[in-house]
Design an enzyme around this catalytic site. Structure first.
Site, PDB file in Angstrom:
ATOM      1  N   ASN A 197      25.954  30.777  60.424  1.00  0.00           N
ATOM      2  CA  ASN A 197      27.082  30.655  59.132  1.00  0.00           C
ATOM      3  C   ASN A 197      26.693  31.719  58.385  1.00  0.00           C
ATOM      4  O   ASN A 197      25.337  31.932  58.082  1.00  0.00           O
ATOM      5  CB  ASN A 197      26.722  29.291  58.628  1.00  0.00           C
ATOM      6  CG  ASN A 197      27.717  28.933  57.452  1.00  0.00           C
ATOM      7  OD1 ASN A 197      28.229  29.780  56.729  1.00  0.00           O
ATOM      8  ND2 ASN A 197      28.153  27.668  57.280  1.00  0.00           N
ATOM      9  N   GLU A 216      48.119  30.269  33.471  1.00  0.00           N
ATOM     10  CA  GLU A 216      49.127  31.156  33.343  1.00  0.00           C
ATOM     11  C   GLU A 216      48.870  32.758  33.801  1.00  0.00           C
ATOM     12  O   GLU A 216      49.794  33.395  33.898  1.00  0.00           O
ATOM     13  CB  GLU A 216      49.877  31.005  31.909  1.00  0.00           C
ATOM     14  CG  GLU A 216      50.359  29.648  32.062  1.00  0.00           C
ATOM     15  CD  GLU A 216      51.184  29.583  30.322  1.00  0.00           C
ATOM     16  OE1 GLU A 216      51.078  30.687  29.592  1.00  0.00           O
ATOM     17  OE2 GLU A 216      51.763  28.353  30.141  1.00  0.00           O
ATOM     18  N   TYR A 249      26.702  16.248  51.436  1.00  0.00           N
ATOM     19  CA  TYR A 249      26.679  16.469  50.130  1.00  0.00           C
ATOM     20  C   TYR A 249      26.987  15.311  49.126  1.00  0.00           C
ATOM     21  O   TYR A 249      26.682  15.540  47.926  1.00  0.00           O
ATOM     22  CB  TYR A 249      28.087  17.389  49.919  1.00  0.00           C
ATOM     23  CG  TYR A 249      28.288  18.760  50.882  1.00  0.00           C
ATOM     24  CD1 TYR A 249      27.391  19.553  50.374  1.00  0.00           C
ATOM     25  CD2 TYR A 249      29.146  18.797  51.729  1.00  0.00           C
ATOM     26  CE1 TYR A 249      27.540  20.856  51.309  1.00  0.00           C
ATOM     27  CE2 TYR A 249      29.058  19.859  52.688  1.00  0.00           C
ATOM     28  CZ  TYR A 249      28.337  21.183  52.207  1.00  0.00           C
ATOM     29  OH  TYR A 249      28.438  22.141  52.926  1.00  0.00           O
ATOM     30  N   GLY A 281      25.865  27.042  52.883  1.00  0.00           N
ATOM     31  CA  GLY A 281      25.847  26.500  51.541  1.00  0.00           C
ATOM     32  C   GLY A 281      24.597  26.864  50.783  1.00  0.00           C
ATOM     33  O   GLY A 281      23.292  27.127  51.146  1.00  0.00           O
ATOM     34  N   GLU A 299      25.277  27.400  66.188  1.00  0.00           N
ATOM     35  CA  GLU A 299      26.309  28.322  65.691  1.00  0.00           C
ATOM     36  C   GLU A 299      25.697  29.136  64.480  1.00  0.00           C
ATOM     37  O   GLU A 299      24.337  28.589  64.196  1.00  0.00           O
ATOM     38  CB  GLU A 299      27.572  27.565  64.981  1.00  0.00           C
ATOM     39  CG  GLU A 299      27.128  26.734  63.863  1.00  0.00           C
ATOM     40  CD  GLU A 299      28.182  25.909  63.399  1.00  0.00           C
ATOM     41  OE1 GLU A 299      29.028  25.445  63.932  1.00  0.00           O
ATOM     42  OE2 GLU A 299      28.362  25.649  61.941  1.00  0.00           O
ATOM     43  N   ARG A 315      22.652  31.874  58.587  1.00  0.00           N
ATOM     44  CA  ARG A 315      21.733  30.565  58.744  1.00  0.00           C
ATOM     45  C   ARG A 315      22.114  30.078  60.084  1.00  0.00           C
ATOM     46  O   ARG A 315      23.354  29.867  60.446  1.00  0.00           O
ATOM     47  CB  ARG A 315      22.087  29.444  57.735  1.00  0.00           C
ATOM     48  CG  ARG A 315      20.906  28.016  58.119  1.00  0.00           C
ATOM     49  CD  ARG A 315      21.551  26.951  57.679  1.00  0.00           C
ATOM     50  NE  ARG A 315      22.413  26.337  58.427  1.00  0.00           N
ATOM     51  CZ  ARG A 315      23.820  26.227  57.875  1.00  0.00           C
ATOM     52  NH1 ARG A 315      24.003  26.315  56.371  1.00  0.00           N
ATOM     53  NH2 ARG A 315      24.914  25.718  58.593  1.00  0.00           N
ATOM     54  N   ASP A 337      21.960  27.862  63.427  1.00  0.00           N
ATOM     55  CA  ASP A 337      21.523  26.317  63.719  1.00  0.00           C
ATOM     56  C   ASP A 337      21.486  26.192  65.171  1.00  0.00           C
ATOM     57  O   ASP A 337      22.182  26.655  66.063  1.00  0.00           O
ATOM     58  CB  ASP A 337      22.727  25.618  63.397  1.00  0.00           C
ATOM     59  CG  ASP A 337      23.357  25.688  61.920  1.00  0.00           C
ATOM     60  OD1 ASP A 337      22.307  26.043  61.115  1.00  0.00           O
ATOM     61  OD2 ASP A 337      24.055  25.417  61.391  1.00  0.00           O
ATOM     62  N   SER A 359      31.395  23.059  57.155  1.00  0.00           N
ATOM     63  CA  SER A 359      31.188  21.725  56.382  1.00  0.00           C
ATOM     64  C   SER A 359      31.280  20.350  56.875  1.00  0.00           C
ATOM     65  O   SER A 359      31.803  19.599  56.440  1.00  0.00           O
ATOM     66  CB  SER A 359      31.667  21.924  54.810  1.00  0.00           C
ATOM     67  OG  SER A 359      31.088  22.979  54.309  1.00  0.00           O
TER      68      SER A 359
END
Length: 382
Positions: free
Chosen positions: A341, A79, A284, A345, A339, A324, A326, A207
């Site tokens: 990131n 709330e 994961y 993670g 890519e 990171r 890749d 992800s």
């Protein structure tokens, strides 16, 4: 390592959750960081962001979030809403105030904030939006700035930046919402120029959300529809036959070049029909689906080259603090960047902390380093 003033104890706002499809991943990342952050060095204030964008004080202890339950973790609405108020106009102090605004209009002061650790993955967190808000509030924060965050979030523009920096990028086709809506046949014709298999992805998600490996052109329309559930802009990448190699990059102070970690390798088990690539479940929830090896077994000269390219990619995007990178190391001996990131993670078992642990920087020490780098970074244009 950056040295903190022992007489000062910065107050860190840890943001997690968020409005992207990676909401639950962010919750688990926050559990790892909040469980390991050095509370002797920092005062910590966790604030969750619900899937609809409400900022809240945690209903449950965020350190309890994990992927072991029947449901994915999430930030629950309340709330009362937490608000961030920038400091006094003209003040030289880079801090802001937190308020909890209640349903009846009253408010409770939650104290000041010196620095923000935005543990947010995907759109509305890792794409420059929250970074812009924090810039307007005059706050220091961990990680890449507005432009570099936006570049790294959009795989299309990220690849353009990499190619301009001289990095080897694999073939790809981008399909915008307008192109797909007005002329899907033309878009499919462009995609068919790529060699199979291809990977159909949301352009601005992570992800492995919404990604499909396509081995038959008849699968393309369904794969594009799946990607468009996450992003109206879709990117289709030609598959690269090679080993998946990752490298952590960590910023440095005083104009020094960013640092590259030892390399890690992801090996998805060939015998598992459930995982044709390193998808969300393999990352994961299915510990038996893949092996994460660090340091990766590579020739010394190849490792050195990948680490060099990881820093070059960091600089090509104008990244700061953390990233990171890749890569694919092909059977022909080529290094192809996939890519970067800018908020990877970050649980204790994630590849980024594991690579730095192997390099000599432990998890708690890594968190301290990232916050310290953010505190010492100049405000505004840099």
């Amino acid at each position: 390592m950056v040295e903190l003033d022992p007489a000062l104890k910065p107050r860190v706002l840890v943001l997690y959750g968020g409005q992207s499809s990676e909401h639950s991943v962010s919750c688990v990342t926050a559990a790892g960081v909040l469980g390991a952050i050095d509370t002797e060095a920092f005062d910590v204030v966790p604030v969750g962001i619900t899937a609809t964008g409400q900022w809240t004080r945690p209903v449950t202890d965020p350190r309890s979030h994990g992927f072991g339950g029947d449901e994915l973790p999430r930030v629950l609405p309340t709330e009362s809403t937490v608000q961030l108020h920038s400091g006094a106009a003209g003040s030289s102090e880079r801090r802001a105030e937190l308020l909890e605004v209640h349903a009846d209009g009253s408010s409770t002061a939650l104290g000041h904030v010196d620095v923000v650790f935005p543990l947010l993955h995907g759109p509305f967190g890792e794409d420059g939006t929250i970074q812009g808000l924090l810039e307007l509030a005059g706050l220091s924060y961990v990680g890449a700035g507005v432009l570099s965050s936006a570049l790294a979030m959009d795989k299309h523009y990220m690849k353009i930046a990499f190619a301009a920096a001289g990095l080897h990028v694999g073939p790809w086709v981008t399909v915008t919402d307008r192109q797909w809506t007005q002329d899907p046949a033309e878009a499919l014709e462009r995609i068919r120029e790529l060699s199979l298999p291809v990977f159909v992805k949301p352009s601005r998600a992570g992800s492995s959300m919404g990604i499909t490996r396509v081995e038959d052109h008849a699968q393309l329309q369904d794969a594009i529809a799946e990607a468009r559930k996450h992003d109206p802009k879709v990117i289709v990448e030609q598959g690269i036959d090679g080993r998946e190699i990752e490298c952590g990059v960590l910023g440095s102070q005083n104009g020094a070049s960013a640092r590259a970690s030892l390399l890690g390798e992801i090996v998805v088990h060939d015998g598992s029909q459930a995982h044709q690539f390193y998808d969300f479940t393999a990352k994961y929830t299915d510990a038996a689906a893949a092996d994460l090896s660090c340091p990766a077994e590579l020739p010394e000269e190849v490792s050195a080259e990948i680490r060099r390219q990881a820093v070059l990619a960091f600089e090509a995007l104008g990244a700061e603090g953390i990233s990171r990178a890749d890569f694919f190391y092909t059977t022909g001996g080529d290094v192809v960047i996939n890519e970067v990131n800018t908020m990877p993670g970050f649980t204790p078992i994630s590849m980024y902390p594991q690579m730095w642990k192997a390099t000599g920087i432990g998890y708690t020490e890594l968190i301290t380093e990232l916050i310290s780098l953010a505190l010492q970074r100049p405000a505004g244009l840099r």
